[in-house]
Design a protein around this motif. Structure first.
Motif, mmCIF file in Angstrom:
data_model
loop_
_atom_site.group_PDB
_atom_site.id
_atom_site.type_symbol
_atom_site.label_atom_id
_atom_site.label_comp_id
_atom_site.label_asym_id
_atom_site.label_seq_id
_atom_site.Cartn_x
_atom_site.Cartn_y
_atom_site.Cartn_z
ATOM 1 N N TYR A 1 0.826 -1.212 0.000
ATOM 2 C CA TYR A 1 0.000 0.000 0.000
ATOM 3 C C TYR A 1 0.859 1.260 0.000
ATOM 4 O O TYR A 1 0.511 2.265 -0.638
ATOM 5 N N ALA A 2 1.983 1.204 0.673
ATOM 6 C CA ALA A 2 2.870 2.369 0.720
ATOM 7 C C ALA A 2 3.425 2.690 -0.665
ATOM 8 O O ALA A 2 3.541 3.863 -1.038
ATOM 9 N N ASP B 1 0.657 4.351 -2.678
ATOM 10 C CA ASP B 1 0.435 5.716 -2.185
ATOM 11 C C ASP B 1 1.533 6.666 -2.661
ATOM 12 O O ASP B 1 1.254 7.807 -3.058
ATOM 13 N N ARG B 2 2.774 6.201 -2.610
ATOM 14 C CA ARG B 2 3.901 7.044 -3.020
ATOM 15 C C ARG B 2 3.817 7.374 -4.506
ATOM 16 O O ARG B 2 4.043 8.522 -4.916
ATOM 17 N N SER C 1 0.962 9.773 -5.227
ATOM 18 C CA SER C 1 1.203 11.117 -4.695
ATOM 19 C C SER C 1 1.903 12.026 -5.699
ATOM 20 O O SER C 1 1.760 13.251 -5.617
ATOM 21 N N GLU D 1 -7.937 4.388 -2.424
ATOM 22 C CA GLU D 1 -8.413 5.420 -1.496
ATOM 23 C C GLU D 1 -8.025 6.811 -1.994
ATOM 24 O O GLU D 1 -6.884 7.066 -2.375
ATOM 25 N N LYS E 1 -7.408 10.259 -10.638
ATOM 26 C CA LYS E 1 -6.996 11.195 -9.597
ATOM 27 C C LYS E 1 -7.570 12.565 -9.921
ATOM 28 O O LYS E 1 -7.310 13.110 -10.987
#
Length: 271
Positions: free
Chosen positions: A173-174, A177-178, A181, A230, A270
């Protein structure tokens, strides 16, 4: 082409144990696999004979999603976990709709590096590059991909059949997310992912095979799959089986009506 610094040598290919990308190649009828990959592939077929059809259904989803994104005006693609080249590759699909599309592939498997040249034959108007890096090394991926892609503009981030090989503990998940971003508004995220929801007993047996070969397999539930998106807007038809995502954008895979899909797919934007 971007390649790792290996003193001019391709990293050694380990043929002592099976590798997921090479097994996937075997299921698709490719030649870039070894007896150890075929052996485990046949073990999986004994548990679930429909695996080759499922593999083709997954690949067909990638084709349709790429075609849809190019039709939405997306002109940049970052494909992480590329796998062994199987035509048509993502850039070929994208550049048929958008000849100026820019595509960067990324994979860590040395056998993909050995065949990466086959991935670099794009249109004169577009650009295609290859990054040799582990999916979890996000900084390296972004640094190298940034030589071809403009992250100030929308990019389609594609992770096809990748994340179920990265455990929660290993940062699945990290890493998503990165990556998300740094994407500009208007970018998209495309993910296909194995689940045990539809074939729990077969999934348990396959997981045992992977563990026996010291391989990671992390099939996720629908809710855990949804967690990758998310903060993003999932486009229609939402989180679905691969064969039901905009089937009108491609030809059906022979035999797909005779199997139950083994995974979820989704495309999200996004804002």
């Amino acid at each position: 082409m971007t390649a790792p610094e290996q003193d001019g040598l391709t990293p050694r290919i380990d043929t002592s144990r099976p590798h997921p990308a090479r097994m996937y190649d075997w299921f698709l009828g490719g030649k870039d696999n070894y007896p150890v990959d075929e052996a485990m592939g046949r073990q999986m077929l004994a548990v679930e004979p429909g695996v080759p059809v499922m593999a083709r259904v997954n690949r067909a989803f990638m084709h349709r999603a790429t075609r849809w994104l190019a039709g939405q005006g997306v002109g940049q693609f970052l494909d992480i976990g590329t796998g062994i080249p199987t035509e048509p590759n993502l850039h070929q699909v994208a550049q048929r709709t958008a000849p100026a599309a820019r595509v960067v592939y990324c994979d860590h498997d040395p056998i993909v590096l050995a065949h990466a040249e086959a991935l670099l034959r794009g249109t004169p108007e577009g650009a295609v590059d290859y990054v040799q890096a582990d999916a979890r090394d996000v900084d390296a991926i972004l640094e190298q991909a940034g030589k071809t892609l403009d992250f100030g503009q929308p990019v389609a981030l594609s992770m096809i059949a990748l994340l179920h090989f990265v455990s929660d503990e290993d940062g699945a998940y990290a890493l998503v997310d990165r990556l998300v971003s740094v994407l500009a508004p208007g970018s998209y995220v495309v993910i296909s992912h194995l689940t045990a929801d539809f074939h729990p007993e077969a999934a348990r047996k396959v997981d045992e095979m992977y563990r026996a070969n010291t391989l990671t397999l992390a099939p996720r539930t629908r809710d855990r799959f949804a967690a990758f998106f998310e903060g993003l807007d999932i486009v229609e038809p939402g989180i679905v089986a691969a064969e039901t995502w905009h089937p009108e954008l491609g030809e059906p895979v022979p035999g797909q009506d005779d199997v139950v899909s083994a995974g979820y797919v989704a495309v999200a934007r996004k804002g």
